[in-house]
Design a protein around this motif. Structure first.
Motif, PDB file in Angstrom:
ATOM      1  N   ALA A 120       0.827  -1.198   0.000  1.00  0.00           N
ATOM      2  CA  ALA A 120       0.000   0.000   0.000  1.00  0.00           C
ATOM      3  C   ALA A 120       0.864   1.252   0.000  1.00  0.00           C
ATOM      4  N   THR A 121       1.924   1.241   0.814  1.00  0.00           N
ATOM      5  CA  THR A 121       2.837   2.380   0.853  1.00  0.00           C
ATOM      6  C   THR A 121       3.533   2.572  -0.486  1.00  0.00           C
ATOM      7  N   ARG A 122       3.966   1.480  -1.075  1.00  0.00           N
ATOM      8  CA  ARG A 122       4.669   1.573  -2.364  1.00  0.00           C
ATOM      9  C   ARG A 122       3.753   2.109  -3.464  1.00  0.00           C
ATOM     10  N   LEU A 123       2.469   1.736  -3.432  1.00  0.00           N
ATOM     11  CA  LEU A 123       1.526   2.201  -4.444  1.00  0.00           C
ATOM     12  C   LEU A 123       0.923   3.563  -4.109  1.00  0.00           C
ATOM     13  N   GLY A 124       1.118   4.010  -2.871  1.00  0.00           N
ATOM     14  CA  GLY A 124       0.563   5.297  -2.466  1.00  0.00           C
ATOM     15  C   GLY A 124      -0.936   5.259  -2.227  1.00  0.00           C
ATOM     16  N   VAL A 125      -1.442   4.140  -1.684  1.00  0.00           N
ATOM     17  CA  VAL A 125      -2.876   4.015  -1.406  1.00  0.00           C
ATOM     18  C   VAL A 125      -3.081   3.744   0.074  1.00  0.00           C
ATOM     19  N   THR A 126      -4.276   4.033   0.554  1.00  0.00           N
ATOM     20  CA  THR A 126      -4.649   3.744   1.927  1.00  0.00           C
ATOM     21  C   THR A 126      -6.058   3.177   1.939  1.00  0.00           C
ATOM     22  N   THR A 127      -6.509   2.706   3.094  1.00  0.00           N
ATOM     23  CA  THR A 127      -7.822   2.085   3.198  1.00  0.00           C
ATOM     24  C   THR A 127      -8.914   3.024   2.672  1.00  0.00           C
ATOM     25  N   GLY A 128      -9.756   2.494   1.798  1.00  0.00           N
ATOM     26  CA  GLY A 128     -10.821   3.278   1.189  1.00  0.00           C
ATOM     27  C   GLY A 128     -10.501   3.779  -0.194  1.00  0.00           C
ATOM     28  N   ASP A 129      -9.204   3.835  -0.544  1.00  0.00           N
ATOM     29  CA  ASP A 129      -8.833   4.225  -1.903  1.00  0.00           C
ATOM     30  C   ASP A 129      -9.214   3.137  -2.889  1.00  0.00           C
ATOM     31  N   TRP A 130      -9.294   3.502  -4.157  1.00  0.00           N
ATOM     32  CA  TRP A 130      -9.685   2.562  -5.201  1.00  0.00           C
ATOM     33  C   TRP A 130      -8.502   2.222  -6.091  1.00  0.00           C
ATOM     34  N   VAL A 131      -8.502   0.988  -6.568  1.00  0.00           N
ATOM     35  CA  VAL A 131      -7.472   0.527  -7.494  1.00  0.00           C
ATOM     36  C   VAL A 131      -8.138  -0.207  -8.650  1.00  0.00           C
ATOM     37  N   ARG A 132      -7.420  -0.281  -9.745  1.00  0.00           N
ATOM     38  CA  ARG A 132      -7.822  -1.123 -10.855  1.00  0.00           C
ATOM     39  C   ARG A 132      -7.086  -2.432 -10.729  1.00  0.00           C
ATOM     40  N   LEU A 133      -7.830  -3.534 -10.527  1.00  0.00           N
ATOM     41  CA  LEU A 133      -7.275  -4.879 -10.390  1.00  0.00           C
ATOM     42  C   LEU A 133      -7.402  -5.592 -11.730  1.00  0.00           C
ATOM     43  N   THR A 134      -6.288  -6.101 -12.249  1.00  0.00           N
ATOM     44  CA  THR A 134      -6.289  -6.767 -13.543  1.00  0.00           C
ATOM     45  C   THR A 134      -5.636  -8.131 -13.420  1.00  0.00           C
ATOM     46  N   THR A 135      -6.277  -9.139 -14.036  1.00  0.00           N
ATOM     47  CA  THR A 135      -5.709 -10.481 -14.131  1.00  0.00           C
ATOM     48  C   THR A 135      -5.689 -10.889 -15.604  1.00  0.00           C
ATOM     49  N   ARG A 136      -5.200 -12.089 -15.874  1.00  0.00           N
ATOM     50  CA  ARG A 136      -5.180 -12.560 -17.260  1.00  0.00           C
ATOM     51  C   ARG A 136      -6.582 -12.761 -17.817  1.00  0.00           C
ATOM     52  N   ARG A 137      -7.555 -12.946 -16.941  1.00  0.00           N
ATOM     53  CA  ARG A 137      -8.928 -13.198 -17.368  1.00  0.00           C
ATOM     54  C   ARG A 137      -9.744 -11.927 -17.502  1.00  0.00           C
ATOM     55  N   GLU A 199      -3.413  -0.887 -10.242  1.00  0.00           N
ATOM     56  CA  GLU A 199      -3.194   0.489 -10.673  1.00  0.00           C
ATOM     57  C   GLU A 199      -3.989   1.409  -9.753  1.00  0.00           C
ATOM     58  N   PRO A 200      -3.344   2.319  -9.023  1.00  0.00           N
ATOM     59  CA  PRO A 200      -4.076   3.220  -8.115  1.00  0.00           C
ATOM     60  C   PRO A 200      -5.004   4.139  -8.892  1.00  0.00           C
ATOM     61  N   LEU A 201      -6.210   4.356  -8.331  1.00  0.00           N
ATOM     62  CA  LEU A 201      -7.195   5.252  -8.932  1.00  0.00           C
ATOM     63  C   LEU A 201      -7.538   6.435  -8.041  1.00  0.00           C
ATOM     64  N   GLY A 202      -7.075   6.407  -6.790  1.00  0.00           N
ATOM     65  CA  GLY A 202      -7.377   7.499  -5.886  1.00  0.00           C
ATOM     66  C   GLY A 202      -8.536   7.184  -4.963  1.00  0.00           C
ATOM     67  N   PRO A 203      -9.042   8.179  -4.233  1.00  0.00           N
ATOM     68  CA  PRO A 203     -10.079   7.929  -3.224  1.00  0.00           C
ATOM     69  C   PRO A 203     -11.478   7.803  -3.794  1.00  0.00           C
ATOM     70  N   GLN A 204     -11.723   8.181  -5.056  1.00  0.00           N
ATOM     71  CA  GLN A 204     -13.063   8.143  -5.616  1.00  0.00           C
ATOM     72  C   GLN A 204     -13.345   6.776  -6.205  1.00  0.00           C
ATOM     73  N   SER A 205     -14.630   6.402  -6.183  1.00  0.00           N
ATOM     74  CA  SER A 205     -15.057   5.144  -6.780  1.00  0.00           C
ATOM     75  C   SER A 205     -14.969   5.223  -8.288  1.00  0.00           C
ATOM     76  N   GLY A 206     -14.517   4.113  -8.894  1.00  0.00           N
ATOM     77  CA  GLY A 206     -14.503   4.065 -10.347  1.00  0.00           C
ATOM     78  C   GLY A 206     -15.890   3.838 -10.891  1.00  0.00           C
ATOM     79  N   ALA A 207     -16.071   4.225 -12.137  1.00  0.00           N
ATOM     80  CA  ALA A 207     -17.389   4.086 -12.777  1.00  0.00           C
ATOM     81  C   ALA A 207     -17.593   2.643 -13.204  1.00  0.00           C
TER      82      ALA A 207
END
Length: 207
Positions: A120-137, A199-207
């Motif tokens: 979390a520190t390395r990505l610059g995110v904290t609890t409640g922040d949003w990220v884009r999670l990607t897998t091969r699928r 991929e960090p997206l910040g504190p706002q929810s993604g669409a």
């Protein structure tokens, strides 16, 4: 019908014959029947009497595979997929998809992605922040929960989410799991070892 890894019958289902064909007949009966299917009638004591004094764990094909584990190369981290996702973690307020009412979950109602404090520190995110999670699928946008219970490089999502009641809640783990990445013996996808990236997206929810 119970089979070992080599396909030998331990017990025939009632009225469906023997061998692999019995399993096919039983499946067809379940799919096409309008009522319950009588699979087998057996007494509890009789099931133990069929064991020859001990449980046989000597499966030569499996033992050979285990022995060969030390001969292979050590796994290397893939820079394109630096995280290992456990897709379907059991948590205090998760259940199978039969539990569809989100109000039942008194903790973690959104099914957050758990991530180590180090990552979390390395990505610059904290609890409640949003990220884009990607897998091969596939991929999903999800809020994170930073915790000291996760090891660096390991992330997890809860099971039983990604369903729509009035609106969709959480992420469906099966949408992130590739069927081709699976156990060679049981054919079960590696739900607890899914290569992923964030991929960090910040504190706002993604669409």
């Amino acid at each position: 019908m119970l089979l070992d890894l080599r396909g030998r019958n331990f017990r025939h289902p009632q009225g469906y014959g023997s061998g692999l064909a019995a399993g096919e007949r039983l499946f067809e009966a379940i799919v096409n029947g309008k009522h319950g299917v009588h699979i087998i009638h057996d007494d509890y004591d009789a099931s133990w009497q069929r064991l020859p004094g001990r449980i046989n764990l000597d499966v030569p094909e499996l033992l050979a595979a285990v022995k060969a584990l030390g001969d292979g190369p050590l796994p290397q981290q893939d820079r394109d997929w630096p995280f290992v996702l456990s897709a379907g973690e059991r948590r205090a307020f998760t259940a199978n998809t039969i539990m569809r009412d989100p109000s039942w979950r008194r903790r973690d109602p959104d099914g957050r992605l758990r991530i180590s404090l180090t990552d979390a520190t390395r990505l610059g995110v904290t609890t409640g922040d949003w990220v884009r999670l990607t897998t091969r699928r596939g991929g999903a946008e999800v809020s994170v929960d930073t915790t000291d219970t996760m090891r660096p490089g390991h992330i997890s999502l809860p099971n039983g989410l990604g369903l729509t009641v009035q609106e969709r809640t959480g992420v469906a783990p099966n949408e992130l799991t590739a069927a081709e990445d699976r156990d060679e013996w049981a054919g079960t996808p590696w739900h607890k070892h899914v290569p992923a990236r964030l991929e960090p997206l910040g504190p706002q929810s993604g669409a």
